[in-house]
Design a protein around this motif. Structure first.
Motif, PDB file in Angstrom:
ATOM      1  N   GLU A   1       0.817  -1.212   0.000  1.00 54.76           N
ATOM      2  CA  GLU A   1       0.000   0.000   0.000  1.00 54.76           C
ATOM      3  C   GLU A   1       0.853   1.265   0.000  1.00 54.76           C
ATOM      4  N   ARG A   2       2.023   1.201   0.610  1.00 60.97           N
ATOM      5  CA  ARG A   2       2.889   2.391   0.675  1.00 60.97           C
ATOM      6  C   ARG A   2       3.653   2.604  -0.636  1.00 60.97           C
ATOM      7  N   PHE A   3       4.140   1.511  -1.262  1.00 57.39           N
ATOM      8  CA  PHE A   3       5.078   1.651  -2.383  1.00 57.39           C
ATOM      9  C   PHE A   3       4.567   1.101  -3.716  1.00 57.39           C
ATOM     10  N   ASN A   4       3.522   0.297  -3.679  1.00 59.79           N
ATOM     11  CA  ASN A   4       2.917  -0.263  -4.895  1.00 59.79           C
ATOM     12  C   ASN A   4       3.925  -0.992  -5.792  1.00 59.79           C
ATOM     13  N   PRO A   5       4.644  -1.966  -5.272  1.00 58.21           N
ATOM     14  CA  PRO A   5       5.549  -2.760  -6.125  1.00 58.21           C
ATOM     15  C   PRO A   5       4.759  -3.669  -7.054  1.00 58.21           C
ATOM     16  N   ASP A   6       5.395  -4.095  -8.128  1.00 52.67           N
ATOM     17  CA  ASP A   6       4.739  -5.015  -9.062  1.00 52.67           C
ATOM     18  C   ASP A   6       4.723  -6.441  -8.535  1.00 52.67           C
TER      19      ASP A   6
ATOM     20  N   ILE B   1      20.436  -3.316  -6.547  1.00 49.64           N
ATOM     21  CA  ILE B   1      20.852  -2.210  -5.675  1.00 49.64           C
ATOM     22  C   ILE B   1      21.250  -2.773  -4.305  1.00 49.64           C
ATOM     23  N   ASN B   2      22.382  -2.304  -3.779  1.00 48.30           N
ATOM     24  CA  ASN B   2      22.887  -2.787  -2.493  1.00 48.30           C
ATOM     25  C   ASN B   2      21.857  -2.534  -1.386  1.00 48.30           C
ATOM     26  N   PRO B   3      21.401  -3.593  -0.703  1.00 50.53           N
ATOM     27  CA  PRO B   3      20.330  -3.425   0.277  1.00 50.53           C
ATOM     28  C   PRO B   3      20.747  -2.698   1.551  1.00 50.53           C
ATOM     29  N   VAL B   4      22.037  -2.732   1.884  1.00 52.51           N
ATOM     30  CA  VAL B   4      22.495  -2.098   3.113  1.00 52.51           C
ATOM     31  C   VAL B   4      23.196  -0.768   2.827  1.00 52.51           C
ATOM     32  N   ALA B   5      24.310  -0.822   2.091  1.00 59.39           N
ATOM     33  CA  ALA B   5      25.107   0.387   1.862  1.00 59.39           C
ATOM     34  C   ALA B   5      24.320   1.474   1.141  1.00 59.39           C
ATOM     35  N   VAL B   6      23.431   1.076   0.245  1.00 59.62           N
ATOM     36  CA  VAL B   6      22.638   2.069  -0.491  1.00 59.62           C
ATOM     37  C   VAL B   6      21.248   2.233   0.127  1.00 59.62           C
ATOM     38  N   MET B   7      20.469   1.166   0.149  1.00 59.86           N
ATOM     39  CA  MET B   7      19.062   1.290   0.539  1.00 59.86           C
ATOM     40  C   MET B   7      18.876   1.662   2.010  1.00 59.86           C
ATOM     41  N   LYS B   8      19.687   1.122   2.886  1.00 61.27           N
ATOM     42  CA  LYS B   8      19.509   1.407   4.321  1.00 61.27           C
ATOM     43  C   LYS B   8      20.353   2.578   4.798  1.00 61.27           C
ATOM     44  N   ASP B   9      21.600   2.661   4.351  1.00 61.58           N
ATOM     45  CA  ASP B   9      22.537   3.607   4.966  1.00 61.58           C
ATOM     46  C   ASP B   9      22.773   4.882   4.178  1.00 61.58           C
ATOM     47  N   SER B  10      22.225   4.989   2.982  1.00 62.75           N
ATOM     48  CA  SER B  10      22.422   6.192   2.179  1.00 62.75           C
ATOM     49  C   SER B  10      21.207   7.115   2.273  1.00 62.75           C
ATOM     50  N   SER B  11      21.359   8.321   1.743  1.00 62.22           N
ATOM     51  CA  SER B  11      20.248   9.265   1.697  1.00 62.22           C
ATOM     52  C   SER B  11      19.293   8.905   0.570  1.00 62.22           C
ATOM     53  N   ALA B  12      18.098   9.468   0.602  1.00 67.31           N
ATOM     54  CA  ALA B  12      17.125   9.221  -0.450  1.00 67.31           C
ATOM     55  C   ALA B  12      17.670   9.661  -1.811  1.00 67.31           C
TER      56      ALA B  12
ATOM     57  N   GLY C   1      14.743  -1.427   9.427  1.00 69.63           N
ATOM     58  CA  GLY C   1      15.311  -0.097   9.607  1.00 69.63           C
ATOM     59  C   GLY C   1      15.601   0.633   8.313  1.00 69.63           C
ATOM     60  N   THR C   2      15.331   0.000   7.155  1.00 68.04           N
ATOM     61  CA  THR C   2      15.491   0.694   5.881  1.00 68.04           C
ATOM     62  C   THR C   2      14.498   1.848   5.829  1.00 68.04           C
ATOM     63  N   PRO C   3      14.960   3.090   5.634  1.00 71.80           N
ATOM     64  CA  PRO C   3      14.040   4.237   5.651  1.00 71.80           C
ATOM     65  C   PRO C   3      12.991   4.152   4.545  1.00 71.80           C
ATOM     66  N   PRO C   4      11.720   4.367   4.856  1.00 74.07           N
ATOM     67  CA  PRO C   4      10.681   4.335   3.818  1.00 74.07           C
ATOM     68  C   PRO C   4      10.951   5.319   2.687  1.00 74.07           C
ATOM     69  N   GLU C   5      11.525   6.491   3.015  1.00 76.48           N
ATOM     70  CA  GLU C   5      11.797   7.465   1.962  1.00 76.48           C
ATOM     71  C   GLU C   5      12.837   6.956   0.967  1.00 76.48           C
ATOM     72  N   ASN C   6      13.698   6.029   1.417  1.00 75.87           N
ATOM     73  CA  ASN C   6      14.663   5.446   0.488  1.00 75.87           C
ATOM     74  C   ASN C   6      13.991   4.470  -0.481  1.00 75.87           C
TER      75      ASN C   6
END
Length: 344
Positions: A62-67, A284-295, A326-331
């Protein structure tokens, strides 16, 4: 690729090619655990309560509408159903604590167990049923691969050594694991999964010959079980799987889900090796990019991947592995927006 050829392909390939022809990409982040944050459940509860599990996946949908909606990743479920001790932290995925199977006698004691009757396995089957029946996205279920389940039973380093030094001993363990997994795959199909993703992280430490013998050959059988029920399969390996792409793609699966470039994976080269009949999913890297980087950094990295893969029709945009809690939703939103904005 022509429409005539396209009709002969799998549903996964067909939907991927249709999206490409329409100027977009299928978006399928491996996002289960962030749903716990959104829905307000601990991972422990979500992995043991199918209604909570569904609510977490629904929150992602509901938040992101993935396929594609992937269930929560859990590599302990099959081993736990066979009686192997498992640790259940509150906010981490369950993990196998011991690897006690070391002899044919140990293995024999497990043969009478029907894992589809296990309470946790039954919970996952119910979660798949709920996701499949209540969400409009495709439902993808997870299960362990044969080498990985063997490693959970006996220890990863031990099975890697046995595969080379005691192949007959390891073959018996791999054969047992494959049979258990065929039964589970069948049950996941019956529960309503549109695709089954076979998780084989332990396979990355094997050479191509051993991987072919003890994973790919058995995955062919699992794939046949699923295909007979109208369900397709995906092969997922964590780490640098470039030496295994040919074996993976030759197992009859519809798609390969591959890890991030930081592990050594070259997604474009992997697509060339796999051929046009197999979809490449990643990375896409799930930790270094998706969790630990900015949007903004997530948006940029996703856009760069889309540029890299712009001439590959059989590509699904995803993450290299399951997103951690802990992966930010905005990411995740930035990841999805990058695909919508891409005009390459």
């Amino acid at each position: 690729m022509s429409v005539a050829i396209l009709k002969k392909q799998s549903k996964i390939i067909e939907s991927t090619l249709k999206a490409f022809q329409a100027g977009r990409r299928v978006k399928a982040p491996l996002a289960g655990f962030p749903g716990c944050d959104l829905a307000g459940y601990s991972i422990k509860v979500a992995q043991q309560n199918p209604a909570a599990h569904y609510e977490c996946i629904r929150a992602i949908y509901e938040r992101f509408n993935p396929d594609v909606s992937f269930m929560m990743m859990d590599l302990s479920a099959e081993a736990n159903a066979l009686g192997i001790p498992v640790r259940f932290p509150k906010n981490e995925s369950a993990t196998v604590e011991e690897h006690p199977i070391s002899s044919a006698e140990d293995l024999e004691a497990l043969r009478k167990i029907d894992i589809t009757e296990d309470s946790r396995i039954s919970g996952y089957l119910k979660a798949v049923e709920l996701i499949s029946s209540k969400l409009e996205s495709l439902c993808c279920a997870y299960m362990a691969g044969p080498i990985t389940l063997a490693g959970l039973l006996s220890g990863a380093e031990k099975v890697a050594m046995d595969a080379v030094l005691e192949p007959e001993k390891f073959k018996a363990l791999a054969e047992f694991s494959a049979q258990v997994l065929e039964d589970y795959a069948s049950a996941l199909c019956d529960a309503g999964a549109d695709a089954v993703c076979i998780l084989e992280p332990t396979g990355v430490i094997f050479g191509p010959n051993e991987f072919q013998a003890y994973s790919a050959e058995y995955v062919k059988r699992i794939n046949q079980v699923c295909r007979k029920k109208g369900v397709e399969t995906i092969y997922h390996i964590c780490g640098n799987s470039m030496h295994l792409i040919e074996s993976m793609s030759g197992a009859g699966v519809s798609a390969l889900s591959l890890d991030s470039p930081d592990t050594g994976v070259d997604l474009h080269l992997a697509a060339e090796k796999a051929g046009e009949d197999v979809v490449i999913i990643g990375d896409i890297n799930p930790v270094a990019v998706m969790k630990d980087s900015s949007a903004q950094e997530v948006y940029n990295a996703t856009t760069q991947l889309l540029y890299k893969m712009k001439d590959v029709p059989n590509f699904i945009l995803s993450t290299g592995c399951d997103l951690p809690p802990g992966t930010p939703p905005e990411n995740i939103e930035a990841f999805m927006k990058a695909e919508r904005d891409f005009k390459g």
